[in-house]
Design a protein around this motif. Sequence first.
Motif, short mmCIF file in Angstrom:
data_model
loop_
_atom_site.label_atom_id
_atom_site.label_comp_id
_atom_site.label_asym_id
_atom_site.label_seq_id
_atom_site.Cartn_x
_atom_site.Cartn_y
_atom_site.Cartn_z
N THR A 29 7.47 -2.47 -8.06
CA THR A 29 7.04 -1.30 -7.29
C THR A 29 5.66 -1.57 -6.73
O THR A 29 4.77 -2.01 -7.46
N ILE A 30 5.49 -1.31 -5.45
CA ILE A 30 4.20 -1.46 -4.78
C ILE A 30 3.84 -0.11 -4.18
O ILE A 30 4.55 0.40 -3.31
N ARG A 31 2.76 0.48 -4.67
CA ARG A 31 2.29 1.75 -4.13
C ARG A 31 1.00 1.45 -3.38
O ARG A 31 0.04 0.94 -3.95
N SER A 32 0.99 1.73 -2.08
CA SER A 32 -0.16 1.39 -1.24
C SER A 32 -0.01 2.04 0.12
O SER A 32 1.09 2.43 0.51
N ASP A 33 -1.09 2.09 0.83
CA ASP A 33 -1.05 2.47 2.24
C ASP A 33 -0.31 1.35 2.97
O ASP A 33 -0.76 0.20 2.99
N GLN A 34 0.84 1.66 3.53
CA GLN A 34 1.66 0.62 4.14
C GLN A 34 1.06 0.04 5.41
O GLN A 34 1.50 -1.00 5.89
N ALA A 35 0.03 0.67 5.93
CA ALA A 35 -0.65 0.13 7.11
C ALA A 35 -1.83 -0.76 6.72
O ALA A 35 -2.48 -1.33 7.60
N SER A 36 -2.09 -0.91 5.43
CA SER A 36 -3.26 -1.69 5.02
C SER A 36 -3.07 -3.17 5.34
O SER A 36 -2.01 -3.75 5.10
N LYS A 37 -4.11 -3.77 5.90
CA LYS A 37 -4.06 -5.18 6.27
C LYS A 37 -3.81 -6.09 5.07
O LYS A 37 -3.03 -7.04 5.17
N PRO A 38 -4.44 -5.82 3.90
CA PRO A 38 -4.15 -6.69 2.74
C PRO A 38 -2.67 -6.65 2.33
O PRO A 38 -2.12 -7.68 1.96
N LEU A 39 -2.03 -5.48 2.40
CA LEU A 39 -0.61 -5.39 2.06
C LEU A 39 0.23 -6.16 3.07
O LEU A 39 1.10 -6.95 2.68
N VAL A 40 -0.02 -5.96 4.33
CA VAL A 40 0.75 -6.65 5.37
C VAL A 40 0.61 -8.16 5.21
O VAL A 40 1.59 -8.91 5.29
N LYS A 41 -0.60 -8.64 4.93
CA LYS A 41 -0.83 -10.07 4.73
C LYS A 41 -0.13 -10.57 3.47
O LYS A 41 0.50 -11.64 3.48
N ALA A 42 -0.21 -9.81 2.39
CA ALA A 42 0.45 -10.22 1.14
C ALA A 42 1.96 -10.34 1.33
O ALA A 42 2.59 -11.28 0.83
N LEU A 43 2.54 -9.41 2.08
CA LEU A 43 3.97 -9.47 2.35
C LEU A 43 4.30 -10.66 3.24
O LEU A 43 5.30 -11.36 3.01
N LYS A 44 3.46 -10.91 4.23
CA LYS A 44 3.66 -12.05 5.12
C LYS A 44 3.61 -13.36 4.33
O LYS A 44 4.39 -14.28 4.58
#
Length: 183
Positions: A29-44
């Motif tokens: 489970t990942i709870r975060s602001d889905q627009a956050s750049k660190p999340l987008v980069k981590a997923l990438k």
Amino acid sequence: MSNAVSALNSERHEGFVTVSEAGLVGMITIRSDQASKPLVKALKDLGLSLPPKRGITEAGGLVLAWMSPDELLLICPHDQAPAHTGALEAALAKTHALVVNVSDARALMHVRGARADEVMMKLSPADIQQLPAGEMRRTRFAQVPAAFWRSGREEISVICFRSVAAYVMGLLEVSARPGSELF
């Protein structure tokens, strides 16, 4: 150290469709602001892109499901869950986020066959016949929460809490019994 076991030990039932537990599966489970750049980069970095609302993205044996505006669920091989959890925690350490390995708290089941939709129609108010591939639905099956998506041409995958896995398997098995077809 004990050996990990799935909720239902890969239980399987044959009816007018096949209902089976997937065995050990990793879920994070990942709870975060889905627009956050660190999340987008981590997923990438995992080869994944952010799924659309109620969507699923897949890459390299990983499935990423949109669960709510601030929640994602990463589904991976069970033995990879600790490493993915650690990598995501590190990538999101400086942002407001929560990453939790929930693999042992969830169960994954599959409903396979040409009439899989009929089983789901008995259990969910969602318009199953209009459910496109790659769209996640959260709902209740009788008294318990569950989520499902069309994971193949004739396959629907179901996630529930491990504590109610036997109950959900029972619902699926009864709904798939020969002679109870809807059409």
